[in-house]
Design an enzyme around this catalytic site. Sequence first.
Site, mmCIF file in Angstrom:
data_model
loop_
_atom_site.group_PDB
_atom_site.id
_atom_site.type_symbol
_atom_site.label_atom_id
_atom_site.label_comp_id
_atom_site.label_asym_id
_atom_site.label_seq_id
_atom_site.Cartn_x
_atom_site.Cartn_y
_atom_site.Cartn_z
ATOM 1 N N HIS A 272 4.702 7.506 -27.845
ATOM 2 C CA HIS A 272 3.236 8.138 -27.072
ATOM 3 C C HIS A 272 2.627 8.695 -27.031
ATOM 4 O O HIS A 272 3.125 10.279 -27.383
ATOM 5 C CB HIS A 272 3.333 7.339 -26.078
ATOM 6 N N TYR B 227 -2.317 4.436 -15.882
ATOM 7 C CA TYR B 227 -2.223 4.537 -14.612
ATOM 8 C C TYR B 227 -4.003 4.034 -14.085
ATOM 9 O O TYR B 227 -4.444 5.091 -14.527
ATOM 10 C CB TYR B 227 -1.787 6.201 -14.505
ATOM 11 N N PRO C 115 8.457 7.207 -8.439
ATOM 12 C CA PRO C 115 8.951 6.725 -9.447
ATOM 13 C C PRO C 115 7.979 6.833 -10.786
ATOM 14 O O PRO C 115 7.375 6.837 -11.502
ATOM 15 C CB PRO C 115 8.695 4.849 -9.913
ATOM 16 N N LYS D 98 9.713 10.259 -13.169
ATOM 17 C CA LYS D 98 11.031 11.571 -13.410
ATOM 18 C C LYS D 98 12.796 11.316 -13.732
ATOM 19 O O LYS D 98 13.496 12.191 -13.459
ATOM 20 C CB LYS D 98 10.628 12.698 -12.791
ATOM 21 N N TYR E 283 4.061 16.051 -17.746
ATOM 22 C CA TYR E 283 4.523 14.388 -18.180
ATOM 23 C C TYR E 283 5.527 14.370 -18.898
ATOM 24 O O TYR E 283 6.239 13.640 -19.550
ATOM 25 C CB TYR E 283 2.974 13.871 -18.387
HETATM 26 C C1 PHB Z 1 8.313 1.681 -16.494
HETATM 27 O O1 PHB Z 1 7.902 1.372 -18.323
HETATM 28 O O2 PHB Z 1 8.929 1.353 -15.669
HETATM 29 C C2 PHB Z 1 7.689 2.976 -16.122
HETATM 30 C C3 PHB Z 1 6.547 3.237 -16.340
HETATM 31 C C4 PHB Z 1 6.082 4.630 -16.652
HETATM 32 C C5 PHB Z 1 6.567 5.011 -14.570
HETATM 33 C C6 PHB Z 1 7.355 4.409 -14.275
HETATM 34 C C7 PHB Z 1 7.755 3.158 -14.215
HETATM 35 O O3 PHB Z 1 5.582 6.083 -14.492
#
Ligand code: PHB
Length: 393
Positions: A76, A204, A296, A300, A388
């Site tokens: 990505h 997000y 989460p 990280k 990120y």
């Molecule tokens: C996930 O795909 O489980 C996932 C992706 C991004 C995050 C947290 C979990 O920030």
Amino acid sequence: MARQQRTQVGIIGAGPAGLLLARLLKLNGIESVILEDRSRAYVEARIRAGVLEHGTVKLLEEAGVAERLHREGLVHEGVELGLDGGRFRIDLAGLTDKTITVYGQSEVVQDLIAARLAGDGPIVWEASDVALHDFEMDRPRLTYRAGGVDHELACDFIAGCDGFRGASRSSLPASRLRIYEQDYPFGWLGILADVPPCSEELIYASHPRGFALASMRSHTRSRYYIQCDRHEKLEDWPDDRLWDELKRRLGPDVAPRVTTGPALEKSITGLHSFVCLPMRHGRLFLAGDAAHIVPPTGAKGLNLAASDVHYLSRALVSHYARNDSTLLGAYSEQASARVWKAERFSWWLTLLMHKVHPDGSFAEQMQRAEIDYLLSSPAGQTVFAENYVGLPF
Ligand code: PHB
Ligand code: APR
């Protein structure tokens, strides 16, 4: 009488930290034994996050376990942030020249286990009652039970890679530990389903009803999360209710593209920030979730396990190959300096994107202004992007 064995590094835990450490050591001629209290099937099926930083991918390449990751992982170049139903793309590749790779942690673990079992060394599955002895002295030992037999493993060093609830950290006296932690008054309700993702990139989304995240595992498997009350019960979230709430929060643009389907897995997790220092106690070294936890948001956790293991493997190699223990002495400081930066980013992104403040409050306006600023400032986006994709290690 316990059955006696000997190795150079005794590793507790066959999660990403323990498995990757064992692999990097083996590539440098250092032997280890991994003790894992669960079964192989359980460890391989455990569902966790799925975003690999640029540096984690490089380390997995160095470890020679990135072939399937490059074949099946999704690279990505950007990520989207949502506010008020609108969306804004952060151009990770353009701002940092780096990308992230979407590849499930369970896949990483399966690849590492396959490499280990192809001749690297043993993993003792379902090893119970693992106990650490004499790690403040020259000859540490691990004792455990497996297959109904007591064992004793003598080693030069112990790596505590046994996660947040493992035996390593809990065998240390509280007076030796400095604990820093923070809880968040909400949790994440996650759903995994065999439906195509609603977007090519992760979204997000901040919404007055709470945060939502659209993620994926592949072109045919989606992973979504919504912020929920931390005491919420799964029974209160039948699939239809979850899908409806998710669509509302992702907004009118994205909702029509969300394909729904039966949940393969659904879970509620609390959010927690936690750091335990130091990460070294004599000949015991803590790595990964055994030493620190992040919420989460930003994914990280696995990436921090990778950076710890990078520092620890390098230090052990330098000890064995050159009889130089300087890096072992520096491990806790070096690893934790990076841990703190990822803790900061995860904490910041969590508080930025979740429903945290009362409606109409000043604090809520500050949060909106911060997101707005981020979306309008190339400098702000660069700060986001470099964290990120992962800070260097
Ligand atoms: C996930 O795909 O489980 C996932 C992706 C991004 C995050 C947290 C979990 O920030
Ligand atoms: N004895 C032996 N093994 C143990 C014990 C014990 N007493 N306690 C726990 N374990 C095992 C667990 O079953 C697990 O397989 O240690 C392993 C720890 O793995 P993880 O929890 O995956 O932790 P880590 O390897 O540090 O990886 C960090 O994984 O947990 C996620 O969110 C976390 O993404 C992060 C990453």
